[in-house]
Design a protein around this motif. Structure first.
Motif, mmCIF file in Angstrom:
data_model
loop_
_atom_site.group_PDB
_atom_site.id
_atom_site.type_symbol
_atom_site.label_atom_id
_atom_site.label_comp_id
_atom_site.label_asym_id
_atom_site.label_seq_id
_atom_site.Cartn_x
_atom_site.Cartn_y
_atom_site.Cartn_z
ATOM 1 N N VAL A 62 0.856 -1.180 0.000
ATOM 2 C CA VAL A 62 0.000 0.000 0.000
ATOM 3 C C VAL A 62 0.895 1.234 0.000
ATOM 4 O O VAL A 62 1.949 1.257 0.640
ATOM 5 N N THR A 63 0.494 2.248 -0.730
ATOM 6 C CA THR A 63 1.217 3.507 -0.738
ATOM 7 C C THR A 63 0.917 4.263 0.550
ATOM 8 O O THR A 63 -0.257 4.440 0.904
ATOM 9 N N PRO A 64 1.940 4.666 1.301
ATOM 10 C CA PRO A 64 1.679 5.421 2.532
ATOM 11 C C PRO A 64 0.802 6.640 2.250
ATOM 12 O O PRO A 64 1.003 7.361 1.278
ATOM 13 N N ALA A 87 2.912 -3.917 8.806
ATOM 14 C CA ALA A 87 1.851 -4.934 8.809
ATOM 15 C C ALA A 87 2.421 -6.319 8.552
ATOM 16 O O ALA A 87 1.965 -7.310 9.150
ATOM 17 N N GLN A 88 3.423 -6.413 7.676
ATOM 18 C CA GLN A 88 4.030 -7.720 7.398
ATOM 19 C C GLN A 88 4.703 -8.277 8.648
ATOM 20 O O GLN A 88 4.637 -9.490 8.912
ATOM 21 N N PRO A 121 5.182 2.958 11.368
ATOM 22 C CA PRO A 121 3.962 2.398 10.776
ATOM 23 C C PRO A 121 3.298 3.309 9.762
ATOM 24 O O PRO A 121 2.677 2.820 8.811
ATOM 25 N N GLN A 122 3.420 4.619 9.938
ATOM 26 C CA GLN A 122 2.801 5.524 8.978
ATOM 27 C C GLN A 122 3.692 5.763 7.767
ATOM 28 O O GLN A 122 3.194 5.990 6.660
ATOM 29 N N GLU A 123 4.997 5.679 7.958
ATOM 30 C CA GLU A 123 5.922 5.858 6.844
ATOM 31 C C GLU A 123 6.088 4.586 6.010
ATOM 32 O O GLU A 123 6.341 4.667 4.808
ATOM 33 N N ALA A 124 5.994 3.431 6.645
ATOM 34 C CA ALA A 124 6.193 2.143 5.957
ATOM 35 C C ALA A 124 5.135 1.155 6.412
ATOM 36 O O ALA A 124 5.433 0.143 7.052
ATOM 37 N N LEU A 147 14.877 -1.248 8.605
ATOM 38 C CA LEU A 147 14.167 -0.706 7.460
ATOM 39 C C LEU A 147 14.886 0.531 6.939
ATOM 40 O O LEU A 147 14.980 1.550 7.632
ATOM 41 N N ALA A 148 15.419 0.432 5.736
ATOM 42 C CA ALA A 148 16.130 1.545 5.119
ATOM 43 C C ALA A 148 15.150 2.641 4.704
ATOM 44 O O ALA A 148 14.004 2.378 4.328
#
Length: 353
Positions: free
Chosen positions: A47-49, A344-345, A336-339, A328-329
């Motif tokens: 999903v696109t943030p 979620a994964q 959570p809001q940025e990625a 996470l790079a």
């Protein structure tokens, strides 16, 4: 970023906590396969943030000392995921994460922490206390009020700390844990010691809140918005949020108890404010740095100034159950809001440990 020695010192972790390391790269862990998986975890659709901006109508429930406002998505009888926000954020940190998990059959609960949004104290006589165990007990009371025995708990910032505490003190209530930045349980004795100047600089607002100027700034609506927006920019340097995104969250800061809870939280950490005796037994247990035994995935945002070097090595020994660590790079503090897809994964994966 904070160097490893100072990060361990600030959290009160000993040398043994830095002895083990698992390495992740861009969200993929290099750890050995974890035993005890119950089937293969499904892939979370990308999903696109910023794809979502709102939740369904919020719910309210009396739980412990509070009337808690919370968002709920997904089937009523699905496995529960509890998503906990941080400071200076609110439930909208999960506005993209929650639908992803709901679409996979999870019942997702996203509550406003005390002093935020539509959550209110039931009594004007209750101390506006922001200490860590008080917030954790709020969440236990919420689970009880909703008749939820166990949940996957996922959080960042204050939410990570609260999730860590739940997993450490009430492991029977936590099916699995996703903790951004790892082991964040506050050790007040360790917090009395200075750390490097660069690390202290990162915590500038904590020291500002120790002053009356800082308290007054948090009580002033405009100054509060200016300060919290600056924090967003500093700790998430590549997140290009717009005015509407910030304002949706900043509305939660207009809670009448917001300033009192935030100021007490940061002053309590530095032993500049007292806690309440009712929480002493929990804080005494937390001061002993309890390990976390529930299945856990820890996430480190590479661009977060609070991320310690060493790819999780500084807190690895505090997690003794099934475990993975992921870096996470290109992601800052509000992970959570940025990625949202990666977050979620992690929730889905840890649920399958």
């Amino acid at each position: 970023m904070i160097d490893r020695r100072n990060f361990n010192k600030a959290l009160g972790l000993g040398a043994g906590a830095a002895a083990l390391s698992l390495t992740g790269l861009q969200g993929v862990s290099d750890a050995a396969p974890v035993p005890g998986r119950s089937g293969k975890a499904p892939a979370v659709p990308a999903v696109t943030p910023g794809s979502h901006t709102t939740f369904p109508p919020l719910k309210q429930v009396e739980a412990g000392l509070l009337n808690v406002g919370y968002a709920e998505l997904g089937p009523a009888h699905g496995p529960v995921v509890l998503c906990l926000h941080g400071w200076p954020y609110d439930i909208h940190s999960y506005v993209d994460v929650a639908p992803l998990l709901a679409d996979l059959g999870y019942r997702v609960i996203v509550p406003y922490l005390r002093g935020h949004g539509t959550t209110r104290f039931l009594s004007p006589r209750t101390v506006r206390n922001g200490q860590q165990s008080a917030i954790a007990l709020d969440v236990i009371a919420l689970l009880d009020a909703l008749r939820i025995d166990r949940a996957v708990v996922a959080g960042f910032d204050w939410g990570s700390r609260t999730g860590d505490i739940l997993a450490a003190l009430w492991p029977a209530r936590v099916k699995a844990l996703v903790s951004v930045s790892g082991y964040l349980i506050t050790n007040r004795e360790a917090q009395l010691e200075p750390i490097s100047a660069a690390a202290e600089h990162t915590w500038w607002y904590q020291y500002y809140f120790a002053t009356e100027r800082g308290r007054k700034a948090m009580e002033d609506r405009k100054l509060r918005r200016d300060l919290t927006r600056l924090v967003w920019q500093l700790v998430s340097p590549t997140w290009k949020f717009d005015d509407a995104t910030f304002e949706r969250t900043a509305a939660a800061f207009d809670n009448p108890d917001y300033a009192a809870i935030v100021i007490h939280n940061y002053r309590w950490r530095l032993s500049l404010a007292e806690g309440e005796r009712r929480y002493d037994r929990y804080e005494e247990r937390l001061a002993r740095k309890p390990v976390i035994t529930v299945p856990t995935i820890t996430l480190d945002p590479a661009l977060d100034p609070f991320t310690a070097p060493g790819d999780g090595s500084s807190y690895r020994a505090m997690f003794t159950g099934a475990y993975e660590h992921r870096m996470l790079a290109g992601v800052g503090h509000n992970l959570p809001q940025e990625a949202p897809t990666a977050f979620a994964q992690a929730v889905v994966d840890v649920d399958h440990f």
